[in-house]
Design an enzyme around this catalytic site. Structure first.
Site, PDB file in Angstrom:
ATOM      1  N   THR A  90      20.368  33.711  63.602  1.00 27.58           N
ATOM      2  CA  THR A  90      21.325  33.849  62.549  1.00 27.58           C
ATOM      3  C   THR A  90      21.362  35.225  62.429  1.00 27.58           C
ATOM      4  O   THR A  90      22.268  35.939  63.091  1.00 27.58           O
ATOM      5  CB  THR A  90      21.086  33.043  61.368  1.00 27.58           C
ATOM      6  OG1 THR A  90      19.671  33.375  61.045  1.00 27.58           O
ATOM      7  CG2 THR A  90      21.334  31.653  61.799  1.00 27.58           C
ATOM      8  N   LYS A 106      12.786  32.040  65.639  1.00 26.82           N
ATOM      9  CA  LYS A 106      13.947  32.957  64.906  1.00 26.82           C
ATOM     10  C   LYS A 106      13.569  33.070  63.533  1.00 26.82           C
ATOM     11  O   LYS A 106      13.047  31.943  63.050  1.00 26.82           O
ATOM     12  CB  LYS A 106      15.196  32.325  65.278  1.00 26.82           C
ATOM     13  CG  LYS A 106      15.590  30.743  64.575  1.00 26.82           C
ATOM     14  CD  LYS A 106      16.093  30.867  63.186  1.00 26.82           C
ATOM     15  CE  LYS A 106      17.051  31.930  62.907  1.00 26.82           C
ATOM     16  NZ  LYS A 106      17.336  31.584  61.243  1.00 26.82           N
ATOM     17  N   THR A 132      15.422  31.264  56.970  1.00 31.55           N
ATOM     18  CA  THR A 132      15.192  30.275  57.667  1.00 31.55           C
ATOM     19  C   THR A 132      14.396  30.631  58.965  1.00 31.55           C
ATOM     20  O   THR A 132      14.886  31.509  59.445  1.00 31.55           O
ATOM     21  CB  THR A 132      16.848  29.528  58.072  1.00 31.55           C
ATOM     22  OG1 THR A 132      17.312  29.581  56.696  1.00 31.55           O
ATOM     23  CG2 THR A 132      16.793  28.417  58.877  1.00 31.55           C
ATOM     24  N   GLU A 145      15.545  40.919  57.114  1.00 30.01           N
ATOM     25  CA  GLU A 145      17.035  41.238  57.055  1.00 30.01           C
ATOM     26  C   GLU A 145      16.971  42.844  56.428  1.00 30.01           C
ATOM     27  O   GLU A 145      16.620  42.878  55.076  1.00 30.01           O
ATOM     28  CB  GLU A 145      17.782  40.447  55.980  1.00 30.01           C
ATOM     29  CG  GLU A 145      18.167  39.089  56.654  1.00 30.01           C
ATOM     30  CD  GLU A 145      18.854  38.012  55.955  1.00 30.01           C
ATOM     31  OE1 GLU A 145      19.297  37.173  56.380  1.00 30.01           O
ATOM     32  OE2 GLU A 145      18.667  38.301  54.890  1.00 30.01           O
ATOM     33  N   ASN A 195      23.437  39.828  52.862  1.00 31.84           N
ATOM     34  CA  ASN A 195      23.352  38.782  52.137  1.00 31.84           C
ATOM     35  C   ASN A 195      24.477  38.598  51.108  1.00 31.84           C
ATOM     36  O   ASN A 195      25.018  37.557  50.640  1.00 31.84           O
ATOM     37  CB  ASN A 195      22.136  38.360  51.406  1.00 31.84           C
ATOM     38  CG  ASN A 195      21.008  38.114  52.213  1.00 31.84           C
ATOM     39  OD1 ASN A 195      20.707  36.998  52.558  1.00 31.84           O
ATOM     40  ND2 ASN A 195      20.097  39.017  52.417  1.00 31.84           N
TER      41      ASN A 195
END
Length: 398
Positions: A150, A176, A187, A271, A394
């Site tokens: 993702t 992942k 996730t 991230e 985000n």
């Protein structure tokens, strides 16, 4: 261990195939993938403790552990979480269609999903693409690893060969995860594949123990996902069994090493991250205290931003340890070391060169070592720094 990706093509254990393809849910990259065992495989799973569990998580938690699994289908783009009765219906439709493409029964197919919460699976795009997905399956991990991403920047794979008393086995790991990472089993999806011959009870025991010191010891942002899951599949195609305690311990150790490697790769790819943070605690009076304290340090926004800004502000670390209920007596005698430089010793500030530590904090890998001098227990946790880019990612995610 041999990591992927890059120049390495990560082989799968004997009797496993994997594939990834684009079905049109996402514009530019693969968005569906499948792992296939050519024979019935033992499978075990661990899952998120979030009370809002996605449809695929609820399905797999009901059927595992099992000894007849043939495949794990995964889609990226829609998490199929908070999608009501229709979400469960579409989940089963994809399972049924995958089973049909593989010529097995629906009971032999597992499923995982990742992506935006509250969006129904695009079965109109996924199901027609399944026959081709199965047809193109190969003996390496890369296409599947790409299909499950993702916000990840890189696919995450690793493989190792282990010599046991009856012969050699292979263990390959794929995962992942980049955001919404704070597992309680981010996730996060994990797949551990091996050709050793074991029972489903052994698979579950080994997976649970390895998860507790790997995926359950990472945090990117403190948010536990609705979709976290990790699977261990063993198809026995090597013909090698665990004949004694030495074999069992070697297998468990190798699975743990594979999962720790993958867990660290998730934390490093958090991230917006620019630094991997490792927190090692020793001398704790209790094992659980060591784990919660180590994870607490990786979770603190104040510490994460200090590391990002290359600021050796040890007071933030000390404060977080106190907030995690490390006893005052331990804090009064502890040592704290950052990048090999002691900043706090025997419960008092140490003299150190701040510019030297700032320079050391420019590294992509930052290590915080804490000795509580209060017992025999240890724990290690991994996280990442917090940058402005995390907010940007985000803000635009959905």
């Amino acid at each position: 261990m041999t990591p992927g990706p890059g120049l390495h093509r990560t082989p799968l254990p004997k009797g496993f195939l994997a594939s990834g393809a684009n079905c049109g849910v996402r514009k530019y990259r693969p968005d569906i993938g499948v792992i296939i065992s050519e024979v019935d495989a033992v499978a075990a799973g661990v899952f998120t403790l979030n009370e809002c569990k996605a449809a695929p998580v609820q399905h797999c938690a009901k059927v595992l552990p099992a000894d007849n699994v043939r495949a794990i289908f995964t889609n990226s783009g829609q998490a199929n979480a908070a999608t009501g009765a229709e979400g469960f219906k579409r989940n089963q439709e994809v399972i049924n269609a995958t089973a049909e493409a593989l010529k097995c029964t629906p009971e032999q197919v597992l499923i995982a999903s990742t992506g935006v919460i509250g969006v129904q699976m695009h079965t109109d795009k996924i199901i027609p693409a399944l026959p081709d997905l199965v047809e193109r399956a190969q003996e390496h991990a890369e296409s599947f690893a790409l299909a499950i991403l993702t916000t990840d920047l890189v696919p995450k794979t690793v493989t190792t060969a282990v010599k046991l008393s009856q012969g050699e086995i292979r263990i390959t790991g794929i995962c992942k995860g980049s955001g919404m990472i704070h597992p309680n089993m981010a996730t996060m999806l994990g797949y551990i594949l091996t050709d050793v011959k074991i029972s489903k009870d052994v698979a579950h025991t080994v997976l649970k123990a390895a998860t507790d010191v790997s995926f359950n010891m990472i945090s990117v942002d403190g948010d536990s996902s609705t979709n976290d899951c990790c699977f261990l599949m063993a198809n026995g195609e090597s013909g090698v069994e665990l004949k004694n305690d030495q074999d069992y311990n070697a297998f468990k150790k190798a699975v743990t090493e594979v999962m720790v490697y993958l867990a660290k790769s998730i934390a490093a790819d958090g991230e917006g991250a620019t630094k991997l943070i490792e927190v090692a605690i020793k001398g704790s009076p209790e094992e659980q205290l060591a784990k919660t304290a180590a994870r607490g340090v990786t979770l603190s926004p104040l510490i994460k931003t200090a590391i990002h800004g290359e600021d050796p502000n040890w007071g933030r670390i000390l404060a977080r340890l106190g907030a995690e209920k490390v006893p005052a007596a331990a804090l009064a005698q502890m040592d704290l070391t950052l990048q090999g430089i002691k900043l706090f010793t025997n419960g008092e500030p140490a003299t150190f060169n701040k510019d030297e530590v700032r320079t050391l904090l420019k590294s992509a890998n930052v290590k915080i070592e804490i000795d509580l001098k209060s017992g025999p227990h240890t724990a290690t946790a991994w996280g990442c720094d917090l940058s402005k880019k995390y907010v940007d990612i985000n803000t635009d995610y959905s």
